[in-house]
Motif scaffolding. Sequence first.
Motif, PDB file in Angstrom:
ATOM      1  N   ILE A   1      40.138  48.746  35.201  1.00  0.00           N
ATOM      2  CA  ILE A   1      39.397  50.085  35.325  1.00  0.00           C
ATOM      3  C   ILE A   1      38.551  50.075  33.947  1.00  0.00           C
ATOM      4  CG2 ILE A   1      39.772  52.540  34.751  1.00  0.00           C
ATOM      5  CD1 ILE A   1      42.493  52.042  36.135  1.00  0.00           C
ATOM      6  N   GLY A   2      38.963  49.535  32.814  1.00  0.00           N
ATOM      7  CA  GLY A   2      37.914  49.510  31.800  1.00  0.00           C
ATOM      8  C   GLY A   2      36.759  48.501  31.976  1.00  0.00           C
ATOM      9  N   LEU A   3      36.697  47.532  32.451  1.00  0.00           N
ATOM     10  CA  LEU A   3      35.607  46.721  32.717  1.00  0.00           C
ATOM     11  C   LEU A   3      34.943  47.327  33.830  1.00  0.00           C
ATOM     12  CD1 LEU A   3      37.376  43.046  32.517  1.00  0.00           C
ATOM     13  CD2 LEU A   3      36.080  44.489  30.814  1.00  0.00           C
ATOM     14  N   GLU A   4      35.431  47.765  34.804  1.00  0.00           N
ATOM     15  CA  GLU A   4      34.455  48.373  36.165  1.00  0.00           C
ATOM     16  C   GLU A   4      33.831  49.588  35.544  1.00  0.00           C
ATOM     17  OE1 GLU A   4      33.784  46.962  38.999  1.00  0.00           O
ATOM     18  OE2 GLU A   4      34.667  45.477  38.214  1.00  0.00           O
ATOM     19  N   PHE A   5      34.418  50.275  34.665  1.00  0.00           N
ATOM     20  CA  PHE A   5      33.860  51.453  33.870  1.00  0.00           C
ATOM     21  C   PHE A   5      32.693  51.152  33.417  1.00  0.00           C
ATOM     22  CE2 PHE A   5      33.212  55.060  30.998  1.00  0.00           C
ATOM     23  CZ  PHE A   5      32.835  55.846  31.503  1.00  0.00           C
TER      24      PHE A   5
ATOM     25  N   ASP B   1      35.050  50.017  43.373  1.00  0.00           N
ATOM     26  CA  ASP B   1      36.056  50.011  42.644  1.00  0.00           C
ATOM     27  C   ASP B   1      37.499  50.460  43.063  1.00  0.00           C
ATOM     28  OD1 ASP B   1      34.562  49.235  40.324  1.00  0.00           O
ATOM     29  OD2 ASP B   1      33.488  50.607  40.674  1.00  0.00           O
ATOM     30  N   ALA B   2      37.321  51.391  43.979  1.00  0.00           N
ATOM     31  CA  ALA B   2      38.591  51.830  44.490  1.00  0.00           C
ATOM     32  C   ALA B   2      39.226  50.687  45.461  1.00  0.00           C
ATOM     33  CB  ALA B   2      38.461  53.015  45.657  1.00  0.00           C
TER      34      ALA B   2
ATOM     35  N   PHE C   1      28.206  49.565  24.775  1.00  0.00           N
ATOM     36  CA  PHE C   1      29.115  50.255  25.544  1.00  0.00           C
ATOM     37  C   PHE C   1      30.359  49.264  26.112  1.00  0.00           C
ATOM     38  CE2 PHE C   1      30.725  52.676  29.421  1.00  0.00           C
ATOM     39  CZ  PHE C   1      30.751  53.683  28.832  1.00  0.00           C
ATOM     40  N   PHE C   2      30.032  47.978  26.544  1.00  0.00           N
ATOM     41  CA  PHE C   2      31.051  46.966  26.892  1.00  0.00           C
ATOM     42  C   PHE C   2      32.049  46.732  25.721  1.00  0.00           C
ATOM     43  CE2 PHE C   2      28.811  46.228  30.783  1.00  0.00           C
ATOM     44  CZ  PHE C   2      29.841  46.041  31.764  1.00  0.00           C
ATOM     45  N   VAL C   3      31.397  46.491  24.326  1.00  0.00           N
ATOM     46  CA  VAL C   3      32.010  46.243  23.234  1.00  0.00           C
ATOM     47  C   VAL C   3      33.320  47.476  23.002  1.00  0.00           C
ATOM     48  CG1 VAL C   3      32.012  45.729  20.796  1.00  0.00           C
ATOM     49  CG2 VAL C   3      30.515  44.811  22.336  1.00  0.00           C
ATOM     50  N   ILE C   4      32.493  48.674  22.969  1.00  0.00           N
ATOM     51  CA  ILE C   4      33.580  49.663  22.877  1.00  0.00           C
ATOM     52  C   ILE C   4      34.840  49.574  23.832  1.00  0.00           C
ATOM     53  CG2 ILE C   4      33.895  52.185  22.596  1.00  0.00           C
ATOM     54  CD1 ILE C   4      30.939  52.038  21.553  1.00  0.00           C
TER      55      ILE C   4
ATOM     56  N   PRO D   1      47.062  44.823  34.093  1.00  0.00           N
ATOM     57  CA  PRO D   1      45.828  44.363  34.741  1.00  0.00           C
ATOM     58  C   PRO D   1      44.979  45.378  35.286  1.00  0.00           C
ATOM     59  CG  PRO D   1      47.885  43.582  36.076  1.00  0.00           C
ATOM     60  CD  PRO D   1      48.323  44.132  34.459  1.00  0.00           C
ATOM     61  N   VAL D   2      45.517  46.560  35.852  1.00  0.00           N
ATOM     62  CA  VAL D   2      45.075  47.825  36.329  1.00  0.00           C
ATOM     63  C   VAL D   2      44.083  48.191  35.128  1.00  0.00           C
ATOM     64  CG1 VAL D   2      45.305  49.860  37.469  1.00  0.00           C
ATOM     65  CG2 VAL D   2      46.668  48.019  38.291  1.00  0.00           C
TER      66      VAL D   2
END
Length: 326
Positions: free
Chosen positions: A250-254, A199-200, A299-302, A245-246
């Motif tokens: 970040i949200g999706l990768e979390f 992710d980094a 979790f993904f929906v939230i 986009p960042v």
Amino acid sequence: MTAAVVRRLLQAVMVMFAMTVIVFIAINVIGDPVDILISPDADQIERARVVQALGLDLPLWQQYLRFLWAALHGDLGESYVYNEPAIRVILQRLPATLELAVSAILIAIVVGVPLGLYAGLRPDGILSRVIMTVSILGFSLPTFWVGLVLIMFFGVQLGWLPSGGRGQTAELFGVQWAFLTKDGLAHLILPAVNLALFDACLILRLTRAGVAEVLPLDFVKFARAKGLRETRVIGVHVSKNIMIPVVTIIGLEFGSIVAFSVVTESVFSWPGMGKLIIDSINVLDRPIITSYLMAIVAFFVIINLVVDLTYTVLDPRVRLQGEGPT
């Protein structure tokens, strides 16, 4: 704004309903838990008793309706192995996974954003080229291999950090956390770094691409022509315009870190949901598997809802979309 939130919530309900169908059917066509739960020497009477006790003698559509009705009341079944509600077992492991995921995403942000800004501002520099080359390695190296290398180097050869487990924990708000103790923090470092590597590199490259795209635009040139300090130009005008986009990534990768931390948790023996799901799959503990998948979907929906709301803060044009004339 309220209408948009309501629409999102309705979409979330529809997604959750669709996933109950997919998850239930997918889980129920994989193997037979009775073969694992009872002894091979058990007779047909004992086998029939277990099948009836688990409700597996009913048609699949009846099993689904029973599951859906129970799920609407917060009951996702009782674990075959732990003999307690599956959702309780998941929630017991959730803090460990969240702790690891939050640590990993923070490391990815702290490393990826500054290095991406630097590489975007000085694209022809030697250090920038080195950064981009290393980021390619971060994409290419398998997570399990990197984890084993970290264990061998920092845990075995140097002996600086422990190579497995969660270590000592301390209680906060009724939940046990490892980062609150020195020993727990030492156990957290290696798996968090291992999980953060991909992710980094992703955030780094995305930030670098955003900077390269925004710098030639007129509003940046105008800000510099006004005599604004370079730190303000970069920190306000450039950074704010590359953050959408960042933030999305970040949200999706979390969410991905939480959902797919299985490998890291297995390599480092981290007692989170990832290790639990692997153990549950091995014994076909259907309620645990179903509860895990439903928790990940929720979790993904939230996260998607939070990311959408964050857009309205970063870009007012998003907030105005869909609003009629006043």
